[in-house]
Design a protein around this motif. Structure first.
Motif, PDB file in Angstrom:
ATOM      1  N   GLU A  66      53.080  28.401  31.619  1.00  0.00           N
ATOM      2  CA  GLU A  66      52.850  29.540  32.509  1.00  0.00           C
ATOM      3  C   GLU A  66      54.125  29.978  33.220  1.00  0.00           C
ATOM      4  O   GLU A  66      54.362  31.177  33.418  1.00  0.00           O
ATOM      5  CB  GLU A  66      51.767  29.194  33.528  1.00  0.00           C
ATOM      6  N   HIS A  87      48.064  37.716  42.254  1.00  0.00           N
ATOM      7  CA  HIS A  87      46.742  37.112  42.464  1.00  0.00           C
ATOM      8  C   HIS A  87      45.782  37.505  41.343  1.00  0.00           C
ATOM      9  O   HIS A  87      45.022  36.662  40.836  1.00  0.00           O
ATOM     10  CB  HIS A  87      46.187  37.538  43.817  1.00  0.00           C
ATOM     11  N   VAL A  88      45.801  38.779  40.936  1.00  0.00           N
ATOM     12  CA  VAL A  88      44.898  39.227  39.875  1.00  0.00           C
ATOM     13  C   VAL A  88      45.262  38.565  38.549  1.00  0.00           C
ATOM     14  O   VAL A  88      44.377  38.125  37.795  1.00  0.00           O
ATOM     15  CB  VAL A  88      44.945  40.765  39.757  1.00  0.00           C
ATOM     16  N   SER A  90      46.561  35.750  38.017  1.00  0.00           N
ATOM     17  CA  SER A  90      46.197  34.327  38.020  1.00  0.00           C
ATOM     18  C   SER A  90      44.755  34.105  37.573  1.00  0.00           C
ATOM     19  O   SER A  90      44.391  32.989  37.168  1.00  0.00           O
ATOM     20  CB  SER A  90      46.404  33.733  39.415  1.00  0.00           C
ATOM     21  N   THR A  91      43.923  35.137  37.607  1.00  0.00           N
ATOM     22  CA  THR A  91      42.528  35.021  37.161  1.00  0.00           C
ATOM     23  C   THR A  91      42.368  35.327  35.677  1.00  0.00           C
ATOM     24  O   THR A  91      41.266  35.150  35.137  1.00  0.00           O
ATOM     25  CB  THR A  91      41.629  35.972  37.972  1.00  0.00           C
ATOM     26  N   PHE A  92      43.413  35.800  34.994  1.00  0.00           N
ATOM     27  CA  PHE A  92      43.340  36.107  33.572  1.00  0.00           C
ATOM     28  C   PHE A  92      43.214  34.809  32.768  1.00  0.00           C
ATOM     29  O   PHE A  92      43.678  33.755  33.207  1.00  0.00           O
ATOM     30  CB  PHE A  92      44.573  36.885  33.127  1.00  0.00           C
ATOM     31  N   PRO A  93      42.607  34.865  31.572  1.00  0.00           N
ATOM     32  CA  PRO A  93      42.400  33.629  30.788  1.00  0.00           C
ATOM     33  C   PRO A  93      43.681  32.843  30.529  1.00  0.00           C
ATOM     34  O   PRO A  93      43.692  31.627  30.641  1.00  0.00           O
ATOM     35  CB  PRO A  93      41.797  34.158  29.479  1.00  0.00           C
ATOM     36  N   GLY A  95      46.722  33.764  32.059  1.00  0.00           N
ATOM     37  CA  GLY A  95      47.683  34.107  33.096  1.00  0.00           C
ATOM     38  C   GLY A  95      48.645  35.197  32.670  1.00  0.00           C
ATOM     39  O   GLY A  95      48.253  36.237  32.130  1.00  0.00           O
ATOM     40  N   PRO A 200      40.813  44.375  37.108  1.00  0.00           N
ATOM     41  CA  PRO A 200      40.522  43.008  37.562  1.00  0.00           C
ATOM     42  C   PRO A 200      39.169  42.485  37.096  1.00  0.00           C
ATOM     43  O   PRO A 200      38.983  41.272  37.001  1.00  0.00           O
ATOM     44  CB  PRO A 200      40.560  43.131  39.096  1.00  0.00           C
ATOM     45  N   THR A 201      38.229  43.391  36.805  1.00  0.00           N
ATOM     46  CA  THR A 201      36.904  42.959  36.369  1.00  0.00           C
ATOM     47  C   THR A 201      36.912  42.503  34.913  1.00  0.00           C
ATOM     48  O   THR A 201      36.417  41.423  34.579  1.00  0.00           O
ATOM     49  CB  THR A 201      35.892  44.099  36.559  1.00  0.00           C
ATOM     50  N   LYS A 203      39.582  41.806  33.287  1.00  0.00           N
ATOM     51  CA  LYS A 203      40.745  40.933  33.095  1.00  0.00           C
ATOM     52  C   LYS A 203      41.528  41.354  31.859  1.00  0.00           C
ATOM     53  O   LYS A 203      41.936  40.548  31.023  1.00  0.00           O
ATOM     54  CB  LYS A 203      40.303  39.465  32.984  1.00  0.00           C
TER      55      LYS A 203
END
Length: 366
Positions: A66, A87-88, A90-93, A95, A200-201, A203
């Motif tokens: 990463e 921040h957004v 970091s939520t991706f499968p 990164g 963001p939803t 991703k």
């Protein structure tokens, strides 16, 4: 009996080529992973790193680090270092690797969606735009903007995302030139732009810029310099515009005055916010990504320009057809109004004649 070439002669471990491949693989696995990460992989750009990851399972594991992808994304798009985007992402499968795979290639949404696929997801509460402008390869403008997509004014109004306030101007290292033709040509060769839209939803992300300007010209009223970047989504019959306005009225300094994205349909009209969000979502999910070599020309730039010119011709042709259709409707409306007027006059004339005849008959009877 046919002889087998020496280079392909089978050995205890297979052919000589297999032995060579195993030797190279053994050499790579023999090197300490920290050395590969620190001294080799950190020197690669994102595209080369992605290619390296496909060579072996050992390298695939190392290339998935990463920190590597975070540094590559920060060097490619400085706007992604903003806390909002960090921040957004970091939520991706995967990164930053996910955002690079989505945003680095050029988006080609030119095939219709599968009619039997699941219904589209609901609109996201917001879209995040990460914009970077480069001058001679160096970033000079980086901004992040959050667009709320659930408000009624956004859903019903023409789609438009503004990166700067109406009275905001950002200084740049660009120098103003009094000879506009030379300045425009220089800016066309030196400017590059990236506009990464992040959902963001879902991703997912997509780069909706042609990277290189499709045209640079002077505004007819303000006399400011305008540079346009565009991609065509043929499956949706829309064109995504990014326009940057420059002004050089303060000495010899040049300022960025306006950076905005709009969406235009095949007739040159504006696309509403609700429709634009759906188009962007479908493009992120089903759009094909292709690498485009922007600098130095190449087939990638030619393909982008060809798509832009084709869409421009289609817009002009549809506008002409719409204008001719409107003219025909105007002529038909005029003829219909004239016919109604003649009928009205005829009815009045007939009514007057009938009244006159009745009065004459009544007088004769009397």
């Amino acid at each position: 009996m046919a002889t087998v070439p020496v280079s392909l002669a089978p050995t205890e471990y297979g052919t000589d080529q297999d032995v060579a491949a195993l030797s190279r693989l053994s050499f790579i696995t023999a090197v300490h992973p920290d050395i590969i990460l620190t001294h080799i992989l950190t020197r690669l750009d994102g595209a080369t790193l992605a290619t390296t990851a496909s060579t072996s399972s050992h390298l695939r594991l190392l290339c998935a680090d990463e920190d590597l992808w975070q540094k590559i994304c920060a060097a490619t798009w400085p706007s992604l270092t903003d806390p909002t985007t960090s921040h957004v992402i970091s939520t991706f499968p995967a990164g930053h690797r996910s955002i690079f795979y989505d945003a680095f290639p050029s988006l080609h949404h030119n095939s219709p969606s599968d009619p039997y696929r699941l219904p589209p997801p609901p609109p996201p509460p917001e879209l995040i735009s990460a914009v970077d402008i480069y001058y001679n390869g160096e970033p000079m403008f980086s901004r992040v903007h959050r667009t709320e997509t659930e408000k009624n004014w956004f859903l019903t109004s023409p789609f438009c995302v503004e990166m700067l306030e109406p009275d905001g101007m950002v200084p740049t290292p660009v120098r103003f030139s009094l000879i506009f033709e030379e300045w425009a040509r220089h800016m066309e060769e030196s400017l590059r732009l990236s506009w990464v839209v992040i959902d963001p939803t879902l991703k997912r992300a997509a780069n909706v810029s042609s990277r290189r300007p499709v045209w640079v010209r002077r505004h007819w009223l303000t006399r400011d310099l305008e540079a346009a970047f565009a991609i065509v989504m043929e499956a949706e019959e829309v064109r995504c515009w990014v326009k940057v306005t420059w002004c050089g009225k303060f000495g010899r300094k040049v300022y960025v005055r306006k950076v905005k994205m709009e969406m235009e349909d095949a007739e040159g009209g504006h696309v509403r916010g609700e429709e634009a969000v759906g188009i962007l979502q479908r493009a992120m999910e089903s759009g094909v990504r292709k690498r485009v070599v922007v600098d130095g020309g190449g087939c990638g730039v030619e393909a982008v320009m060809k798509s832009y010119e084709k869409f421009s011709c289609m817009v002009k042709e549809r506008r002409k057809r719409k204008h001719r259709r409107q003219e025909m409707m105007d002529v038909a409306s005029t003829l219909l109004a004239f016919a109604v007027f003649l009928l009205f006059c005829f009815l009045i004339y007939s009514t007057n004649n009938l009244l006159t005849y009745d009065e004459h008959v009544s007088g004769c009877i009397a």
